[in-house]
Design a protein around this motif. Sequence first.
Motif, PDB file in Angstrom:
ATOM      1  N   LEU A  83       1.022  -1.503  -0.013  1.00  0.00           N
ATOM      2  CA  LEU A  83      -0.401   0.025  -0.363  1.00  0.00           C
ATOM      3  C   LEU A  83       0.817   1.208   0.312  1.00  0.00           C
ATOM      4  N   LEU A  84       2.377   0.870  -0.005  1.00  0.00           N
ATOM      5  CA  LEU A  84       2.700   2.049  -0.241  1.00  0.00           C
ATOM      6  C   LEU A  84       4.218   2.368  -1.362  1.00  0.00           C
ATOM      7  N   PRO A  85       4.016   2.883  -2.032  1.00  0.00           N
ATOM      8  CA  PRO A  85       5.136   2.762  -3.261  1.00  0.00           C
ATOM      9  C   PRO A  85       6.411   2.589  -2.881  1.00  0.00           C
ATOM     10  N   GLY A  86       7.373   2.413  -4.410  1.00  0.00           N
ATOM     11  CA  GLY A  86       8.734   1.807  -3.826  1.00  0.00           C
ATOM     12  C   GLY A  86       9.115   3.814  -4.072  1.00  0.00           C
ATOM     13  N   ASP A  93       3.517  11.527  -1.833  1.00  0.00           N
ATOM     14  CA  ASP A  93       2.193  11.518  -2.863  1.00  0.00           C
ATOM     15  C   ASP A  93       1.304  10.734  -1.982  1.00  0.00           C
ATOM     16  N   VAL A  94       1.887   9.671  -1.670  1.00  0.00           N
ATOM     17  CA  VAL A  94       0.434   8.388  -0.486  1.00  0.00           C
ATOM     18  C   VAL A  94       0.081   9.775   0.591  1.00  0.00           C
ATOM     19  N   ARG A  95       0.948  10.157   1.370  1.00  0.00           N
ATOM     20  CA  ARG A  95       1.682  10.568   2.758  1.00  0.00           C
ATOM     21  C   ARG A  95       0.583  11.782   2.828  1.00  0.00           C
ATOM     22  N   LEU A  96       0.776  12.471   1.406  1.00  0.00           N
ATOM     23  CA  LEU A  96       0.361  13.928   1.591  1.00  0.00           C
ATOM     24  C   LEU A  96      -1.237  13.688   1.858  1.00  0.00           C
ATOM     25  N   TRP A  97      -1.921  13.027   0.114  1.00  0.00           N
ATOM     26  CA  TRP A  97      -3.666  12.570   0.439  1.00  0.00           C
ATOM     27  C   TRP A  97      -3.297  11.198   2.266  1.00  0.00           C
ATOM     28  N   ASP A  98      -3.214  11.231   2.310  1.00  0.00           N
ATOM     29  CA  ASP A  98      -3.163  10.441   3.966  1.00  0.00           C
ATOM     30  C   ASP A  98      -3.443  11.297   4.547  1.00  0.00           C
ATOM     31  N   ARG A  99      -2.953  12.069   4.461  1.00  0.00           N
ATOM     32  CA  ARG A  99      -3.235  13.744   5.926  1.00  0.00           C
ATOM     33  C   ARG A  99      -4.517  14.685   5.241  1.00  0.00           C
ATOM     34  N   ALA A 138     -12.591  21.163   1.615  1.00  0.00           N
ATOM     35  CA  ALA A 138     -12.339  19.887   1.559  1.00  0.00           C
ATOM     36  C   ALA A 138     -12.351  19.189   0.031  1.00  0.00           C
ATOM     37  N   TYR A 139     -13.572  18.907  -0.151  1.00  0.00           N
ATOM     38  CA  TYR A 139     -13.982  18.621  -1.841  1.00  0.00           C
ATOM     39  C   TYR A 139     -13.510  19.107  -1.746  1.00  0.00           C
ATOM     40  N   ASP A 140     -14.288  21.107  -2.201  1.00  0.00           N
ATOM     41  CA  ASP A 140     -12.739  21.635  -3.261  1.00  0.00           C
ATOM     42  C   ASP A 140     -11.610  21.272  -3.449  1.00  0.00           C
ATOM     43  N   LEU A 141     -10.803  20.948  -2.904  1.00  0.00           N
ATOM     44  CA  LEU A 141      -9.332  20.825  -3.081  1.00  0.00           C
ATOM     45  C   LEU A 141      -9.201  19.312  -3.636  1.00  0.00           C
ATOM     46  N   ILE A 142     -10.118  18.492  -3.082  1.00  0.00           N
ATOM     47  CA  ILE A 142     -10.263  17.394  -3.752  1.00  0.00           C
ATOM     48  C   ILE A 142     -10.252  17.196  -4.944  1.00  0.00           C
ATOM     49  N   GLU A 143     -11.313  17.590  -5.319  1.00  0.00           N
ATOM     50  CA  GLU A 143     -11.913  17.817  -6.465  1.00  0.00           C
ATOM     51  C   GLU A 143     -10.255  18.412  -7.340  1.00  0.00           C
ATOM     52  N   ARG A 144     -10.409  19.846  -6.764  1.00  0.00           N
ATOM     53  CA  ARG A 144      -8.460  19.978  -7.805  1.00  0.00           C
ATOM     54  C   ARG A 144      -7.301  19.149  -7.579  1.00  0.00           C
ATOM     55  N   ARG A 145      -7.077  18.437  -6.933  1.00  0.00           N
ATOM     56  CA  ARG A 145      -6.046  17.772  -6.937  1.00  0.00           C
ATOM     57  C   ARG A 145      -6.344  16.258  -7.436  1.00  0.00           C
ATOM     58  N   LEU A 146      -7.191  15.216  -7.504  1.00  0.00           N
ATOM     59  CA  LEU A 146      -7.130  14.270  -7.970  1.00  0.00           C
ATOM     60  C   LEU A 146      -6.520  14.493  -9.415  1.00  0.00           C
ATOM     61  N   GLY A 147      -5.935  13.271  -9.908  1.00  0.00           N
ATOM     62  CA  GLY A 147      -5.292  13.338 -11.366  1.00  0.00           C
ATOM     63  C   GLY A 147      -5.849  12.185 -11.861  1.00  0.00           C
ATOM     64  N   PRO A 148      -5.643  11.690 -13.228  1.00  0.00           N
ATOM     65  CA  PRO A 148      -6.657  11.461 -14.430  1.00  0.00           C
ATOM     66  C   PRO A 148      -6.139   9.294 -13.579  1.00  0.00           C
ATOM     67  N   GLY A 149      -5.288   9.205 -12.457  1.00  0.00           N
ATOM     68  CA  GLY A 149      -5.312   7.621 -12.399  1.00  0.00           C
ATOM     69  C   GLY A 149      -6.605   7.614 -11.198  1.00  0.00           C
ATOM     70  N   TRP A 151      -7.012   6.428  -8.689  1.00  0.00           N
ATOM     71  CA  TRP A 151      -7.027   6.296  -7.148  1.00  0.00           C
ATOM     72  C   TRP A 151      -6.282   7.137  -6.921  1.00  0.00           C
ATOM     73  N   ALA A 152      -6.455   7.946  -5.182  1.00  0.00           N
ATOM     74  CA  ALA A 152      -6.119   9.159  -5.114  1.00  0.00           C
ATOM     75  C   ALA A 152      -4.446  10.127  -5.298  1.00  0.00           C
ATOM     76  N   ALA A 153      -3.684   9.049  -5.408  1.00  0.00           N
ATOM     77  CA  ALA A 153      -1.717   8.920  -5.289  1.00  0.00           C
ATOM     78  C   ALA A 153      -1.720   7.930  -6.962  1.00  0.00           C
ATOM     79  N   GLY A 154      -2.317   7.972  -7.898  1.00  0.00           N
ATOM     80  CA  GLY A 154      -2.395   7.492  -9.027  1.00  0.00           C
ATOM     81  C   GLY A 154      -3.452   6.180  -9.775  1.00  0.00           C
ATOM     82  N   GLU A 155      -2.006   5.185 -10.149  1.00  0.00           N
ATOM     83  CA  GLU A 155      -2.596   4.595 -10.682  1.00  0.00           C
ATOM     84  C   GLU A 155      -2.974   3.237  -9.518  1.00  0.00           C
ATOM     85  N   HIS A 156      -2.307   2.976  -8.558  1.00  0.00           N
ATOM     86  CA  HIS A 156      -1.997   2.194  -7.402  1.00  0.00           C
ATOM     87  C   HIS A 156      -3.256   2.231  -6.341  1.00  0.00           C
ATOM     88  N   PHE A 157      -3.309   1.890  -5.716  1.00  0.00           N
ATOM     89  CA  PHE A 157      -4.700   1.595  -4.651  1.00  0.00           C
ATOM     90  C   PHE A 157      -3.668   1.573  -3.604  1.00  0.00           C
TER      91      PHE A 157
END
Length: 228
Positions: A83-86, A93-99, A138-149, A151-157
């Motif tokens: 659940l954490l990329p190498g 990026d993952v930790r930021l989204w988690d926070r 928070a909803y506005d922030l997430i809407e603006r920051r979500l990428g094309p993948g 999941w929150a931080a990209g291609e992987h859950f």
Amino acid sequence: MALILHYHPLSSFCWKTLIALYERGLPFETRLVNFGDAQARAAFTDLWPTSKIPLLEDAGRVIPETSIMIEYLEQQHPGPVSLLPGDAQAQLDVRLWDRLFDLYVMDPMQRFIGQLLRPEAERDASALAASQAGLAMAYDLIERRLGPGPWAAGEHFSLADCAAAPALFYAAIVRPLPPDHGRLRAYFERLMARPTVQRVIVEARPYFAYFPLHQAIPAEFLGEPPPA
């Protein structure tokens, strides 16, 4: 000795750790924490003085705080699913989204619910309004920051999505997702369709009646058939 998770099925933060455990396929035992029982509460407080759930035990070692629990499992119980990329930058990026999900979605949602648990005459209207405003931001922030993948931080859950699922599940009941936030709404639907997320929802169903806004939980999450 198996992992032990002290938890309650209704708790959003417990869902976060449960989703991670289910995603990783790790065997573990659960121990329901009954805060209404003085003896049980005292025994739990002896494990960790904040008395917050969930709490993870591993061979006598006590691990608090959900993000730390999940990272601990990554380090101490490695397996085919991570659940954490190498990559170090991707980890940030993952930790930021988690926070973001914990602090700006989960926290105002819980503050709002905390007010509803008080007698109506003792509720703080300004605190309720602040929680609603926090979720809107928070909803506005997430809407603006979500990428094309997907999941929150990209291609992987990841850890980030473990945090997002319970936070958004309960937050969307407190303050429905805006109809014009297409990326957020699509992400929410992907989260809710995830088998591990569906599993924690099913496990929580017997306890939904204790949630102050239980009447606002969408029927689809209660296992009820859609209207004809």
